[in-house]
Enzyme design. Structure first.
Site, PDB file in Angstrom:
ATOM      1  CB  THR A  85      12.249   5.474  -6.224  1.00  0.00           C
ATOM      2  OG1 THR A  85      11.794   5.166  -4.909  1.00  0.00           O
ATOM      3  CG2 THR A  85      13.633   6.050  -6.149  1.00  0.00           C
ATOM      4  CB  VAL A 126       7.326  -4.296  -5.868  1.00  0.00           C
ATOM      5  CG1 VAL A 126       7.782  -4.124  -7.298  1.00  0.00           C
ATOM      6  CG2 VAL A 126       8.079  -5.425  -5.188  1.00  0.00           C
ATOM      7  CG  ASP A 152      -0.726  -9.734   3.006  1.00  0.00           C
ATOM      8  OD1 ASP A 152      -0.179  -8.779   3.605  1.00  0.00           O
ATOM      9  OD2 ASP A 152      -1.959  -9.885   2.961  1.00  0.00           O
ATOM     10  CD  GLN A 153       4.117  -4.699   4.988  1.00  0.00           C
ATOM     11  OE1 GLN A 153       3.824  -3.837   4.196  1.00  0.00           O
ATOM     12  NE2 GLN A 153       5.082  -4.539   5.880  1.00  0.00           N
ATOM     13  CG  ASP A 207       8.350   2.412   0.622  1.00  0.00           C
ATOM     14  OD1 ASP A 207       7.510   3.005   1.323  1.00  0.00           O
ATOM     15  OD2 ASP A 207       8.688   2.814  -0.501  1.00  0.00           O
ATOM     16  CG  HIS A 215       3.213   3.237   4.242  1.00  0.00           C
ATOM     17  ND1 HIS A 215       4.488   2.745   4.089  1.00  0.00           N
ATOM     18  CD2 HIS A 215       2.986   3.982   3.138  1.00  0.00           C
ATOM     19  CE1 HIS A 215       4.999   3.165   2.947  1.00  0.00           C
ATOM     20  NE2 HIS A 215       4.107   3.909   2.349  1.00  0.00           N
TER      21      HIS A 215
END
Length: 188
Positions: free
Chosen positions: A14, A46, A87-88, A110, A113
């Protein structure tokens, strides 16, 4: 001395670890200071699941949920890891994730952005953060980049408001220049 979380981040590949952002240095200090042991973790973004595996290895008894808009987000990782496609940028959809899997002890954004997505996600998920839980938003330095900055409110708007009303918070810039913010929900 390398911290355990950074070792796990590097092991699983990561970008949170020692080779890239170095967020794990700060996170491990914070988690130790707060004696933080979450039961439910939600990570937005993810990608290939590397950080989901890192969280699972660090907290083996925690339920880890990953949210991503891409179709491969529904891949099975096994163990206590669940992935969900979503979907954020859509407040109702991300709120349903909170209804289905919350309350969360740790939410970590994360994702895209984009500043408006970070703001939307926070507003939809903050009600689903457990008392004393943490909400972390990574890569806030992107809000200074024209490719990610959007009109309207940003996560930093709600971060400063929550701190003014008394929620503990930390803002940290890594040695690599990345910026992250953490809010802790008040105890009931």
């Amino acid at each position: 001395m390398t911290a355990l979380l950074t070792e796990l981040a590097d092991k699983y590949g990561t970008d949170k670890g020692g080779k890239f952002h170095r967020y794990t240095d700060f996170y491990e200090l914070l988690f130790n200071m707060l004696n933080f042991e979450p039961a439910r973790v939600l990570e937005i973004g993810v990608d290939r699941g590397h950080s989901l595996r890192m969280w699972q290895a660090y907290w083996p008894h925690a339920k880890v949920i990953g949210l991503d808009h891409r179709s491969y987000a529904a891949n099975a990782f096994g163990g206590y890891i669940t992935t969900v496609r979503g979907d954020q940028a859509l407040p109702k959809g991300i709120g349903r994730i909170g209804d289905a899997f919350g309350p969360f002890d740790l939410v970590l954004d994360d994702g895209s952005h984009f500043s408006d997505h970070q703001h939307t996600s926070f507003l939809a998920l903050w009600p689903h953060v457990a008392p004393s839980g943490l909400y972390i938003c990574e890569d806030l330095d992107c809000m200074f980049n024209d490719d990610f900055r959007r009109p309207g409110k940003t996560f930093m708007d709600v971060f400063t408001f929550r701190m003014r009303v008394g929620d503990p918070g930390w803002l940290w810039r890594t040695a690599k220049g990345s910026l992250t913010a953490v809010l802790q929900k008040e105890k009931e």
